[in-house]
Design an enzyme around this catalytic site. Structure first.
Site, PDB file in Angstrom:
ATOM      1  N   ASN A   7      16.913  45.826  38.448  1.00 35.64           N
ATOM      2  CA  ASN A   7      15.860  45.056  37.725  1.00 35.64           C
ATOM      3  C   ASN A   7      14.986  44.596  38.897  1.00 35.64           C
ATOM      4  O   ASN A   7      15.748  43.549  39.508  1.00 35.64           O
ATOM      5  CB  ASN A   7      16.580  44.309  36.958  1.00 35.64           C
ATOM      6  CG  ASN A   7      15.333  43.595  36.089  1.00 35.64           C
ATOM      7  OD1 ASN A   7      14.296  43.517  36.373  1.00 35.64           O
ATOM      8  ND2 ASN A   7      15.780  42.634  35.165  1.00 35.64           N
ATOM      9  N   ARG A  95      14.768  49.263  35.148  1.00 35.69           N
ATOM     10  CA  ARG A  95      13.870  48.411  34.321  1.00 35.69           C
ATOM     11  C   ARG A  95      12.529  48.440  34.703  1.00 35.69           C
ATOM     12  O   ARG A  95      12.348  47.967  35.739  1.00 35.69           O
ATOM     13  CB  ARG A  95      14.539  47.104  34.128  1.00 35.69           C
ATOM     14  CG  ARG A  95      13.842  46.473  33.057  1.00 35.69           C
ATOM     15  CD  ARG A  95      14.226  44.905  33.098  1.00 35.69           C
ATOM     16  NE  ARG A  95      13.450  44.035  32.175  1.00 35.69           N
ATOM     17  CZ  ARG A  95      12.918  42.920  32.368  1.00 35.69           C
ATOM     18  NH1 ARG A  95      12.930  42.154  33.439  1.00 35.69           N
ATOM     19  NH2 ARG A  95      12.129  42.163  31.217  1.00 35.69           N
ATOM     20  N   HIS A 183      11.188  42.881  25.708  1.00 33.65           N
ATOM     21  CA  HIS A 183      12.691  42.682  25.369  1.00 33.65           C
ATOM     22  C   HIS A 183      13.152  43.982  24.550  1.00 33.65           C
ATOM     23  O   HIS A 183      14.172  43.877  23.836  1.00 33.65           O
ATOM     24  CB  HIS A 183      12.901  41.427  24.533  1.00 33.65           C
ATOM     25  CG  HIS A 183      12.611  40.140  25.540  1.00 33.65           C
ATOM     26  ND1 HIS A 183      12.062  39.065  24.858  1.00 33.65           N
ATOM     27  CD2 HIS A 183      12.795  40.057  26.577  1.00 33.65           C
ATOM     28  CE1 HIS A 183      11.866  38.216  25.600  1.00 33.65           C
ATOM     29  NE2 HIS A 183      12.571  38.604  26.784  1.00 33.65           N
ATOM     30  N   ARG A 244       6.534  28.914  27.832  1.00 33.13           N
ATOM     31  CA  ARG A 244       5.419  29.686  27.344  1.00 33.13           C
ATOM     32  C   ARG A 244       5.123  28.939  25.729  1.00 33.13           C
ATOM     33  O   ARG A 244       5.977  28.821  25.170  1.00 33.13           O
ATOM     34  CB  ARG A 244       5.853  31.238  27.133  1.00 33.13           C
ATOM     35  CG  ARG A 244       6.106  31.951  28.281  1.00 33.13           C
ATOM     36  CD  ARG A 244       6.199  33.368  28.221  1.00 33.13           C
ATOM     37  NE  ARG A 244       6.690  34.059  29.513  1.00 33.13           N
ATOM     38  CZ  ARG A 244       7.572  34.970  29.463  1.00 33.13           C
ATOM     39  NH1 ARG A 244       8.123  35.372  28.447  1.00 33.13           N
ATOM     40  NH2 ARG A 244       7.794  35.701  30.724  1.00 33.13           N
ATOM     41  N   ARG A 287      19.863  23.720  26.508  1.00 27.24           N
ATOM     42  CA  ARG A 287      20.769  22.990  26.996  1.00 27.24           C
ATOM     43  C   ARG A 287      20.494  21.217  27.040  1.00 27.24           C
ATOM     44  O   ARG A 287      21.176  20.468  26.860  1.00 27.24           O
ATOM     45  CB  ARG A 287      21.863  23.576  28.136  1.00 27.24           C
ATOM     46  CG  ARG A 287      22.704  24.858  27.531  1.00 27.24           C
ATOM     47  CD  ARG A 287      22.995  25.534  28.743  1.00 27.24           C
ATOM     48  NE  ARG A 287      22.096  25.986  29.609  1.00 27.24           N
ATOM     49  CZ  ARG A 287      22.398  26.762  30.831  1.00 27.24           C
ATOM     50  NH1 ARG A 287      23.569  27.130  30.973  1.00 27.24           N
ATOM     51  NH2 ARG A 287      21.596  27.081  31.408  1.00 27.24           N
ATOM     52  N   GLU A 387      21.619  44.601  28.525  1.00 25.85           N
ATOM     53  CA  GLU A 387      20.410  45.394  28.887  1.00 25.85           C
ATOM     54  C   GLU A 387      20.738  46.346  30.015  1.00 25.85           C
ATOM     55  O   GLU A 387      20.165  47.565  29.865  1.00 25.85           O
ATOM     56  CB  GLU A 387      19.254  44.379  29.249  1.00 25.85           C
ATOM     57  CG  GLU A 387      18.519  43.517  28.083  1.00 25.85           C
ATOM     58  CD  GLU A 387      17.519  42.740  28.365  1.00 25.85           C
ATOM     59  OE1 GLU A 387      16.536  43.068  28.369  1.00 25.85           O
ATOM     60  OE2 GLU A 387      18.206  41.325  28.862  1.00 25.85           O
TER      61      GLU A 387
END
Length: 401
Positions: A7, A95, A183, A244, A287, A387
């Site tokens: 990736n 990816r 995704h 975002r 968190r 993934e």
């Protein structure tokens, strides 16, 4: 078969070497700050056997070619190596974020594939590094099959009524402006895992999948195929995320530009990197948001409520799209680990057939688990995503075929 999954990001490179005989991760690593003043490589070898053991090295890493060479040195090195030579790698899976309309399935890399990926870069300019990783891998592994797996692939089954925007059609025909979704590798993986858990064929399973992390997206899956998703032309669309904004009134762009004297690029940066949880409460990690909520921080509480509200609203919308659902599936960092978000997103949905079990929701167990009550018409599942494993299996299937 040993498959190397890569990736490649703009300033980082993540990799895993997987033994497909038993889906065992032989080594995993991340190379960070490529092209910066000082970079680093961190690798874990045989993480199942030694989960806490890792090698960390700091050095200047000028480009992706140097990063890939460093990765190879680690994989075959005396101290942390897990293979004897590059010939022990049977295939390389990559990816790629944006496949456009060109790719609806994984493909073996050749010159035409490379040029088509290059042609699609304008649709995802920030992810041009995906191609850089492929080109370097072709140099390092010239006799090894290289396979590209696209984030957009799973969403290519959306019908035109879902993927087209209500704008002049020449924007689609000339510029390929449409919803692509992202995704997809994660949504595809958890779809298969959820169907297996429910004891149903994938092609007979209807799901709402929620990939909730720093980046967030949801998908409506009918009979195992995506029919709608929240992200659009870019990953900015849809749900509220770490930094975002997700969906906003498009008129915000000219309004902000005019009143803040900002350029289009600056407004785009504001919505991509300074909004979401960060924009509301100054924190982009859920968190940290929870910790601030416990201290009585009202903005953190608002950010949490806004985040969960948008997930809940999309669950309702996708139930309408599907007509029915076997399960709602939560995955990724927040989806798998945050019982408070899951509870808030499912609160009040009993009338839609979603009954969460508070006890099951707060119990941490490995693997796929059901967190709804036994009599819930729609199951609620937590499915850990993987993934890299999805890319490895797609690569294996294509190479063996």
């Amino acid at each position: 078969m040993h498959i190397l999954v890569i990736n490649s990001g703009s300033s980082s490179l993540k990799y895993q070497l997987i033994d497909m005989a038993d889906d065992r991760v032989m080594a995993l690593g991340v190379i960070e700050r490529i092209g910066e003043e000082m970079g680093s490589i961190t690798q874990k070898s045989n993480p199942d056997k030694w989960p806490d053991a890792k090698s960390v090295e700091h050095r200047v890493i000028p480009n992706h070619k140097a990063a890939m060479g460093l990765m190879v040195d680690k994989l075959i090195g005396e101290d942390w190596g897990v293979i004897d030579s590059l010939t022990d790698i049977d295939a390389v899976g990559h990816r790629v974020v944006q496949g456009g309309e060109s790719f609806s399935a994984p493909v073996l890399v050749d010159a035409d594939v490379v040029e088509t990926i290059r042609d699609n870069i304008p649709l995802a300019p920030l992810h041009a590094a995906n191609l850089a990783g492929i080109e370097v891998a072709l140099e390092l592994f010239p006799n090894t099959p290289n396979v590209t797996v696209f984030d957009t692939e799973f969403h290519q089954t959306m019908p035109p009524k879902a993927y087209l925007y209500p704008v002049p059609m020449d924007l689609y025909t000339d510029l390929k402006i449409r919803k692509y979704g992202f995704h997809g590798t994660s949504h595809k993986y958890v779809t298969r895992e959820a169907a297996a858990f429910l004891g149903k064929p994938v092609g007979e399973t209807d799901l709402i999948t929620a990939h909730l992390g720093n980046g967030c997206s949801m998908a409506a899956v009918k009979r195992g195929r995506c029919v709608d998703t929240t992200m659009g032309l870019t990953p900015l669309a849809g749900l509220m995320m770490g930094t975002r904004s997700g969906d906003v009134d498009p008129a915000l762009f000219p309004f902000i530009a005019q009143h803040r004297k900002m350029s289009v690029v600056e407004v785009d940066t504001l919505l991509n990197k300074q909004s979401g949880l960060l924009g509301i409460c100054g924190l982009n990690d859920m968190r940290d948001v929870h910790a601030a909520r416990k201290r009585g921080d009202e903005q953190a509480q608002l950010a949490f409520e806004m985040f969960a509200y948008r997930v809940k609203a999309r669950i309702g919308a996708y139930l309408a799209v599907l007509g029915r659902a076997d399960a709602v599936v939560f995955t990724a960092g927040i989806g798998e680990n945050d019982d408070a978000v899951r509870a808030a997103a499912c609160e009040g949905l009993e009338g839609l057939g979603i009954k969460l079990s508070p006890e099951r929701n707060t119990t941490r167990e490995p693997g796929v688990r059901r967190i709804s009550t036994d009599d819930s018409p729609v199951a609620v599942l937590v499915v850990p995503t993987n993934e890299e494993m999805e890319i490895a299996h797609a690569t294996q299937a294509l190479v063996e075929a």
